[in-house]
Design a protein around this motif. Structure first.
Motif, mmCIF file in Angstrom:
data_model
loop_
_atom_site.group_PDB
_atom_site.id
_atom_site.type_symbol
_atom_site.label_atom_id
_atom_site.label_comp_id
_atom_site.label_asym_id
_atom_site.label_seq_id
_atom_site.Cartn_x
_atom_site.Cartn_y
_atom_site.Cartn_z
ATOM 1 N N UNK A 135 0.828 -1.201 0.000
ATOM 2 C CA UNK A 135 0.000 0.000 0.000
ATOM 3 C C UNK A 135 0.867 1.258 0.000
ATOM 4 N N UNK A 136 1.862 1.280 0.861
ATOM 5 C CA UNK A 136 2.714 2.463 0.990
ATOM 6 C C UNK A 136 3.587 2.701 -0.234
ATOM 7 N N UNK A 137 3.800 1.670 -1.048
ATOM 8 C CA UNK A 137 4.640 1.799 -2.235
ATOM 9 C C UNK A 137 3.852 2.227 -3.478
ATOM 10 N N UNK A 138 2.539 2.075 -3.454
ATOM 11 C CA UNK A 138 1.730 2.406 -4.628
ATOM 12 C C UNK A 138 1.719 3.907 -4.876
ATOM 13 N N UNK A 139 1.842 4.283 -6.141
ATOM 14 C CA UNK A 139 1.837 5.695 -6.493
ATOM 15 C C UNK A 139 0.488 6.154 -7.027
ATOM 16 N N UNK B 100 -5.944 5.598 -6.979
ATOM 17 C CA UNK B 100 -7.058 4.656 -7.092
ATOM 18 C C UNK B 100 -6.627 3.249 -6.659
ATOM 19 N N UNK B 101 -5.395 2.863 -6.995
ATOM 20 C CA UNK B 101 -4.895 1.550 -6.569
ATOM 21 C C UNK B 101 -4.792 1.491 -5.052
ATOM 22 N N UNK B 102 -4.312 2.579 -4.432
ATOM 23 C CA UNK B 102 -4.234 2.622 -2.966
ATOM 24 C C UNK B 102 -5.628 2.564 -2.353
ATOM 25 N N UNK C 36 -2.854 8.052 4.057
ATOM 26 C CA UNK C 36 -1.543 8.373 3.487
ATOM 27 C C UNK C 36 -0.588 7.187 3.688
ATOM 28 N N UNK C 37 0.475 7.116 2.906
ATOM 29 C CA UNK C 37 1.452 6.032 3.048
ATOM 30 C C UNK C 37 2.115 6.014 4.430
#
Length: 186
Positions: A35-39, A42-44, A62-63
């Motif tokens: 989750x924290x790596x997704x940019x 919408x994917x998060x 937030x990440x």
């Protein structure tokens, strides 16, 4: 006979080294890392709804999220958590609508026995956290297990909340205490 997972959710002494619990924590940690790596926002958004047990439609985290299991966390509509939220959910964490967590807020349900012999046994227990609607928790605040906050509560930055509070109050300090009453909206 209850499983270790059932004991954990109920707030009973449980063994965190149980194989089922270890696998669940590893899964949750991997998902939170991903989750924290997704940019892509919408994917998060899609993944956080998979991580948490229940969510509103419009939420934003937030990440930097840290969790134990994730599935024991329920958040309402328009929930927002700023960077580096810690939500240790061995017992349920329930958060209402329009709630906001500042950066580095910690919601901590696990506890350990006070008696050193019991503590050294490795057993632990937890107590749930419940946060009402329209709450705002300032940066670096910690809320421990067993706490219920009513609606429209504001928690001052850096506070340590060790007991429950009703609606429409500003609380702050260590331990947190009421510093102001919020007039009811018209």
């Amino acid at each position: 006979m209850k499983t270790e997972r059932e004991k954990m959710i109920n707030g009973d002494f449980y063994d965190p080294s149980d194989e089922e619990l270890i696998k669940a924590r590893i899964r949750a940690h991997k998902l939170a890392h991903t989750y924290s790596q997704l940019e892509v926002e919408q994917e998060r958004s899609n993944l956080i709804k998979e991580i948490f047990g229940a969510t509103g439609e419009k939420i934003h985290v937030e990440p930097g999220l840290r969790i134990d299991y994730g599935e024991n966390i329920s958040v309402g509509e328009r929930f927002y958590a700023n960077f580096d939220a810690v939500m240790l959910d061995v017992c349920p964490i329930t958060i209402g609508d329009n709630a906001m967590l500042g950066p580095r807020v910690s919601l901590v349900t696990p506890e350990h026995p006070l008696d050193p012999i019991e503590r050294n046994s490795g057993l632990e227990f937890g107590r749930p956290i419940k946060i009402g609607d329209n709450c705002w928790v300032g940066s670096d605040a910690t809320i421990i297990g067993g706490v219920t906050l009513g609606d429209n509560v504001v928690v001052g930055a850096g506070s340590v909340v060790t007991k429950s509070f009703g609606d429409n109050v500003v609380i702050a300090g260590n331990p947190a205490r009421v510093i102001k009453t919020i007039p009811e909206s018209k």
